[in-house]
Write a protein that holds these residues in place. Structure first.
Motif, PDB file in Angstrom:
ATOM      1  N   VAL A  94       0.838  -1.205   0.000  1.00  0.00           N
ATOM      2  CA  VAL A  94       0.000   0.000   0.000  1.00  0.00           C
ATOM      3  C   VAL A  94       0.874   1.257   0.000  1.00  0.00           C
ATOM      4  CG1 VAL A  94      -1.636   1.357   1.374  1.00  0.00           C
ATOM      5  CG2 VAL A  94      -2.008  -1.095   1.047  1.00  0.00           C
ATOM      6  N   LEU A  95       1.869   1.293   0.872  1.00  0.00           N
ATOM      7  CA  LEU A  95       2.729   2.481   0.942  1.00  0.00           C
ATOM      8  C   LEU A  95       3.569   2.651  -0.321  1.00  0.00           C
ATOM      9  CD1 LEU A  95       3.777   2.304   4.679  1.00  0.00           C
ATOM     10  CD2 LEU A  95       2.474   4.135   3.591  1.00  0.00           C
ATOM     11  N   ALA A  96       4.051   1.554  -0.877  1.00  0.00           N
ATOM     12  CA  ALA A  96       4.822   1.648  -2.123  1.00  0.00           C
ATOM     13  C   ALA A  96       3.933   2.149  -3.258  1.00  0.00           C
ATOM     14  CB  ALA A  96       5.438   0.297  -2.474  1.00  0.00           C
ATOM     15  N   GLY A  97       2.727   1.617  -3.349  1.00  0.00           N
ATOM     16  CA  GLY A  97       1.798   2.083  -4.381  1.00  0.00           C
ATOM     17  C   GLY A  97       1.473   3.553  -4.222  1.00  0.00           C
ATOM     18  N   SER A  98       1.305   3.964  -2.982  1.00  0.00           N
ATOM     19  CA  SER A  98       1.016   5.361  -2.699  1.00  0.00           C
ATOM     20  C   SER A  98       2.193   6.257  -3.076  1.00  0.00           C
ATOM     21  CB  SER A  98       0.681   5.509  -1.211  1.00  0.00           C
ATOM     22  OG  SER A  98       0.377   6.834  -0.900  1.00  0.00           O
ATOM     23  N   GLY A  99       3.380   5.848  -2.679  1.00  0.00           N
ATOM     24  CA  GLY A  99       4.570   6.640  -2.992  1.00  0.00           C
ATOM     25  C   GLY A  99       4.835   6.724  -4.484  1.00  0.00           C
ATOM     26  N   ILE A 100       4.719   5.595  -5.168  1.00  0.00           N
ATOM     27  CA  ILE A 100       4.946   5.573  -6.620  1.00  0.00           C
ATOM     28  C   ILE A 100       3.901   6.427  -7.335  1.00  0.00           C
ATOM     29  CG2 ILE A 100       4.857   4.092  -8.672  1.00  0.00           C
ATOM     30  CD1 ILE A 100       6.165   1.894  -6.862  1.00  0.00           C
TER      31      ILE A 100
ATOM     32  N   PHE B 240       8.235  15.567  -0.376  1.00  0.00           N
ATOM     33  CA  PHE B 240       8.975  14.544   0.366  1.00  0.00           C
ATOM     34  C   PHE B 240       8.132  13.340   0.779  1.00  0.00           C
ATOM     35  CE2 PHE B 240      11.636  18.349   1.200  1.00  0.00           C
ATOM     36  CZ  PHE B 240      12.771  17.893   0.562  1.00  0.00           C
ATOM     37  N   LEU B 241       6.822  13.501   0.847  1.00  0.00           N
ATOM     38  CA  LEU B 241       5.964  12.405   1.300  1.00  0.00           C
ATOM     39  C   LEU B 241       6.126  11.125   0.477  1.00  0.00           C
ATOM     40  CD1 LEU B 241       3.849  11.329   3.238  1.00  0.00           C
ATOM     41  CD2 LEU B 241       2.090  12.356   1.772  1.00  0.00           C
ATOM     42  N   PRO B 242       6.176  11.194  -0.851  1.00  0.00           N
ATOM     43  CA  PRO B 242       6.343   9.939  -1.601  1.00  0.00           C
ATOM     44  C   PRO B 242       7.621   9.183  -1.229  1.00  0.00           C
ATOM     45  CG  PRO B 242       5.717  11.716  -3.082  1.00  0.00           C
ATOM     46  CD  PRO B 242       5.993  12.342  -1.752  1.00  0.00           C
ATOM     47  N   GLY B 243       8.702   9.899  -1.034  1.00  0.00           N
ATOM     48  CA  GLY B 243       9.951   9.248  -0.640  1.00  0.00           C
ATOM     49  C   GLY B 243       9.861   8.631   0.745  1.00  0.00           C
ATOM     50  N   ILE B 244       9.177   9.320   1.640  1.00  0.00           N
ATOM     51  CA  ILE B 244       8.986   8.784   2.991  1.00  0.00           C
ATOM     52  C   ILE B 244       8.155   7.503   2.922  1.00  0.00           C
ATOM     53  CG2 ILE B 244       7.865   9.219   5.222  1.00  0.00           C
ATOM     54  CD1 ILE B 244       8.660  12.225   4.770  1.00  0.00           C
TER      55      ILE B 244
ATOM     56  N   ALA C  58       7.913   1.691   3.280  1.00  0.00           N
ATOM     57  CA  ALA C  58       7.539   0.434   2.621  1.00  0.00           C
ATOM     58  C   ALA C  58       8.728  -0.519   2.559  1.00  0.00           C
ATOM     59  CB  ALA C  58       7.006   0.712   1.211  1.00  0.00           C
ATOM     60  N   LEU C  59       9.861  -0.010   2.154  1.00  0.00           N
ATOM     61  CA  LEU C  59      11.060  -0.841   2.068  1.00  0.00           C
ATOM     62  C   LEU C  59      11.478  -1.342   3.448  1.00  0.00           C
ATOM     63  CD1 LEU C  59      13.355  -2.020   0.363  1.00  0.00           C
ATOM     64  CD2 LEU C  59      14.580   0.130   0.684  1.00  0.00           C
ATOM     65  N   ALA C  60      11.447  -0.456   4.427  1.00  0.00           N
ATOM     66  CA  ALA C  60      11.854  -0.835   5.782  1.00  0.00           C
ATOM     67  C   ALA C  60      10.921  -1.888   6.384  1.00  0.00           C
ATOM     68  CB  ALA C  60      11.912   0.403   6.676  1.00  0.00           C
ATOM     69  N   LEU C  61       9.660  -1.881   5.985  1.00  0.00           N
ATOM     70  CA  LEU C  61       8.726  -2.902   6.471  1.00  0.00           C
ATOM     71  C   LEU C  61       9.112  -4.297   5.988  1.00  0.00           C
ATOM     72  CD1 LEU C  61       5.346  -1.024   6.056  1.00  0.00           C
ATOM     73  CD2 LEU C  61       6.134  -2.102   8.178  1.00  0.00           C
TER      74      LEU C  61
END
Length: 133
Positions: free
Chosen positions: A17-23, A52-56, A61-64
């Motif tokens: 979800v977070l990766a999709g949101s960031g991308i 900066f939000l997309p990178g965060i 997402a990666l850290a999860l």
């Protein structure tokens, strides 16, 4: 075993979800910045936040997905979802219904109970990771 598997599934769902949101937001940073303005942030704050939000989101997402950082990332995900939920709730309480571009140009929907509920479910997933992961 069951709790570890549940935590892993929650981590993966949150990461997707977070990766999709960031991308989605990275595909149109101007739109991401505008969403922040639409949600009531002053332009001076909305511009860097939307940038900066997309990178965060991608970083969390990666850290999860990385075992040693997943617990801390779950805290970050819970915090992000908490802020998003608060923003949606405050706008709804004020009678405003800006478009939620939570996934950037991939998905746009007017905020409402569905968006609020989705965020609460994502917060619950992060809580499961914190408790079981």
């Amino acid at each position: 075993m069951w709790s570890v598997s549940l935590a892993l599934v929650c981590r993966i769902v949150l990461a997707v979800v977070l990766a999709g949101s960031g991308i989605g937001k990275l595909q149109d940073l101007d739109d991401s910045r505008q969403m922040m303005v639409d949600f009531g942030l002053p332009y001076a704050v909305a511009r860097p936040t939307g940038t900066f939000l997309p990178g965060i989101e991608l970083g969390v997402a990666l850290a999860l997905l990385v075992g040693p950082t997943s617990w801390w990332a779950a805290w970050a995900a819970l915090g992000l979802m908490g802020v998003f939920t608060l923003a949606v709730g405050l706008n709804m309480a004020a009678g405003r219904r800006p478009d939620c571009r939570c996934f950037g140009s991939l998905h746009i929907a007017t905020i409402g109970w569905r968006v609020l509920s989705r965020n609460l479910v994502l917060m619950a997933l992060a809580a499961v990771v914190l408790l079981k992961g």
